[in-house]
Design an enzyme around this catalytic site. Structure first.
Site, PDB file in Angstrom:
ATOM      1  N   ASN A 107       0.828  -0.914  -0.126  1.00  0.00           N
ATOM      2  CA  ASN A 107       0.569  -0.522  -0.178  1.00  0.00           C
ATOM      3  C   ASN A 107       0.674   0.995  -0.035  1.00  0.00           C
ATOM      4  O   ASN A 107       0.081   2.636   0.062  1.00  0.00           O
ATOM      5  CB  ASN A 107      -0.912   0.099   1.248  1.00  0.00           C
ATOM      6  CG  ASN A 107      -0.629   0.276   3.003  1.00  0.00           C
ATOM      7  OD1 ASN A 107       1.112  -0.171   2.255  1.00  0.00           O
ATOM      8  ND2 ASN A 107      -0.744   0.485   3.870  1.00  0.00           N
ATOM      9  N   TYR A 166       4.029  -4.546  20.334  1.00  0.00           N
ATOM     10  CA  TYR A 166       4.367  -5.082  18.589  1.00  0.00           C
ATOM     11  C   TYR A 166       5.585  -6.864  18.627  1.00  0.00           C
ATOM     12  O   TYR A 166       4.265  -7.410  17.452  1.00  0.00           O
ATOM     13  CB  TYR A 166       6.168  -4.260  18.031  1.00  0.00           C
ATOM     14  CG  TYR A 166       7.021  -4.911  16.907  1.00  0.00           C
ATOM     15  CD1 TYR A 166       6.004  -5.237  15.708  1.00  0.00           C
ATOM     16  CD2 TYR A 166       8.456  -5.444  17.251  1.00  0.00           C
ATOM     17  CE1 TYR A 166       7.015  -5.619  14.940  1.00  0.00           C
ATOM     18  CE2 TYR A 166       8.556  -5.307  16.296  1.00  0.00           C
ATOM     19  CZ  TYR A 166       8.056  -6.075  15.086  1.00  0.00           C
ATOM     20  OH  TYR A 166       8.883  -6.877  13.773  1.00  0.00           O
ATOM     21  N   LEU A 173      19.217   2.301  15.045  1.00  0.00           N
ATOM     22  CA  LEU A 173      20.609   2.590  15.411  1.00  0.00           C
ATOM     23  C   LEU A 173      21.435   3.225  14.168  1.00  0.00           C
ATOM     24  O   LEU A 173      21.820   3.668  13.886  1.00  0.00           O
ATOM     25  CB  LEU A 173      21.176   1.577  16.389  1.00  0.00           C
ATOM     26  CG  LEU A 173      22.310   2.431  16.815  1.00  0.00           C
ATOM     27  CD1 LEU A 173      22.276   3.067  17.675  1.00  0.00           C
ATOM     28  CD2 LEU A 173      23.063   1.340  17.957  1.00  0.00           C
TER      29      LEU A 173
HETATM   30  N1  UDP Z   1      19.558   2.736  20.104  1.00  0.00           N
HETATM   31  C1  UDP Z   1      20.307   3.628  20.718  1.00  0.00           C
HETATM   32  N2  UDP Z   1      20.481   4.907  19.623  1.00  0.00           N
HETATM   33  C2  UDP Z   1      19.445   5.499  18.827  1.00  0.00           C
HETATM   34  C3  UDP Z   1      18.432   4.302  18.508  1.00  0.00           C
HETATM   35  C4  UDP Z   1      18.814   2.843  19.162  1.00  0.00           C
HETATM   36  O1  UDP Z   1      20.702   3.678  21.581  1.00  0.00           O
HETATM   37  O2  UDP Z   1      19.321   6.457  18.709  1.00  0.00           O
HETATM   38  C5  UDP Z   1      19.445   1.357  20.378  1.00  0.00           C
HETATM   39  C6  UDP Z   1      18.588   0.977  20.818  1.00  0.00           C
HETATM   40  O3  UDP Z   1      17.709   1.059  22.805  1.00  0.00           O
HETATM   41  C7  UDP Z   1      18.507  -0.585  21.218  1.00  0.00           C
HETATM   42  C8  UDP Z   1      19.432  -0.874  19.807  1.00  0.00           C
HETATM   43  O4  UDP Z   1      19.898   0.904  19.783  1.00  0.00           O
HETATM   44  O5  UDP Z   1      18.965  -0.875  21.781  1.00  0.00           O
HETATM   45  C9  UDP Z   1      18.497  -1.002  18.895  1.00  0.00           C
HETATM   46  O6  UDP Z   1      17.772  -0.025  18.130  1.00  0.00           O
HETATM   47  P1  UDP Z   1      17.056  -0.120  16.891  1.00  0.00           P
HETATM   48  O7  UDP Z   1      15.700   0.966  17.429  1.00  0.00           O
HETATM   49  O8  UDP Z   1      17.779  -0.101  15.838  1.00  0.00           O
HETATM   50  O9  UDP Z   1      16.677  -1.964  16.312  1.00  0.00           O
HETATM   51  P2  UDP Z   1      15.213  -2.394  17.567  1.00  0.00           P
HETATM   52  O10 UDP Z   1      16.097  -3.092  18.566  1.00  0.00           O
HETATM   53  O11 UDP Z   1      14.070  -1.723  18.673  1.00  0.00           O
HETATM   54  O12 UDP Z   1      14.373  -3.456  16.794  1.00  0.00           O
END
Ligand code: UDP
Length: 323
Positions: A30, A139, A188
């Site tokens: 979509n 989620y 990240l």
């Molecule tokens: N993280 C962080 N700063 C950011 C984005 C993510 O410290 O700006 C940390 C987040 O807390 C997690 C890891 O990086 O421990 C991976 O996060 P991401 O959102 O990439 O993937 P997720 O693990 O949520 O699928």
């Protein structure tokens, strides 16, 4: 023909690029978060919602579909806590419509994108598929609900399915033509690279008081092309009958902390990041690392690309980003 639902998204578009080499592909998306430009021109593209039964009826009535791969979902942990309705409606309810229509049309091979978030806060460092699933956010629960429904449908309606539980997908296709593009970006590696490319002032580490060697969260990062290849292995095993139902983790089996990821991004780019430490983000377990032994033993798949290659490919994409 293979139907790829969500084939314009980050992981779906990488799978489509690999799959069109071997099969005829139709993509249903979509475009709520996906990108039309990301879909390989050899695939048939159909814009529509997977929760809309008319779209599905059209696709299944007009194309000889032999299997469905389902990538279309909302996938942000934080957002799911704030807006769970979106997650249960899009990830659960729409998937039920898809399953009903495909089974009505006697299509019974299904590959489902699931997540490490189904495990919740595991009490072991390396997670295998037999560990308890106790998700801690909507989620993860939305994905686990579908996994459970698949079990029931398999017994009752002869549905063959493979669930792939992704750990942290990252990187981009080596062509540099497709890659990760979310708006807003929260993951990240792309966040760090956007900062290093001058598009953000700084980056935040969400918590440095976790029970890990450097206090920051540890994750298992896996190249998106490795994930795409795992889907091809999974599809083959369904189509040639070696698998009827299975659940597999997809990871590298190696954990890297947030600080280590920042350091590797600095090394790859030759640039220095401006980093601040902030509070923990809700819903984050300290350590999530996969054992992917099962899929190696049963299907012969393993991740090929290491962290440096992941970040190099992501950086290549960021510098030439097309969408
Ligand atoms: N993280 C962080 N700063 C950011 C984005 C993510 O410290 O700006 C940390 C987040 O807390 C997690 C890891 O990086 O421990 C991976 O996060 P991401 O959102 O990439 O993937 P997720 O693990 O949520 O699928």
């Amino acid at each position: 023909m293979i139907l790829v639902v969500g084939g314009a998204g980050y992981i779906g578009s990488h799978l489509v690029k690999e799959l069109v080499e071997k099969e005829q592909v139709i993509v249903l998306d979509n475009l709520s978060t996906g990108h039309r430009e990301a879909v390989d021109h050899r695939a048939v593209f159909f814009q529509g919602d997977l929760g809309d039964e008319e779209n599905l009826e059209f696709v299944f009535s007009n194309y000889p579909i032999k299997a469905v791969m389902h990538f279309a979902a909302n996938s942000l942990v934080g957002e799911s806590v704030i807006n769970p309705m979106k997650y249960y409606e899009n990830n659960v309810s729409s998937t039920l419509t898809l399953l009903r229509v495909m089974l009505d049309h006697n299509v019974n091979n299904f590959i489902f994108s699931s997540t490490a978030a189904t495990y919740g806060v595991p009490n072991v460092d390396i997670i295998n598929e037999t560990m308890q699933t106790l998700p801690i956010n909507p989620y993860g629960r939305s994905k686990l609900m579908i996994e459970q429904i698949l079990q029931d449908y398999s017994k009752a309606y002869n549905l063959n399915y493979i669930v792939l539980r992704y750990f942290n997908a990252a990187g981009a296709d080596e062509s540099g033509h497709i890659g990760e593009s979310h708006e807003p970006e929260t993951h990240l590696i792309p966040v760090i690279l956007q900062h290093l490319a001058g598009k953000r002032d700084k980056i935040s580490i969400f918590g440095s008081d976790y029970n890990t060697p450097d206090g920051t969260c540890i994750r298992d990062y896996i190249h998106v092309t490795d994930i795409a290849n795992a889907h091809i292995h999974a599809l083959n095993s369904l189509l040639n009958g070696t698998n009827k139902t299975a659940i597999y983790n997809l990871g590298n089996g190696l954990g890297y902390s947030v600080k280590e990821i920042i350091e590797t991004c600095e090394t790859v780019t030759g640039l220095k990041a401006n980093v601040e430490i902030t509070d923990r983000r809700e819903g984050d377990p300290a350590i999530l690392v996969a054992s992917s032994r099962k899929i190696y033993e049963e299907l012969g798949w393993k991740a090929e690309k290491n962290l440096k290659q992941i970040i190099e490919s992501a950086w290549n994409w960021h510098q030439n980003q097309r969408y």
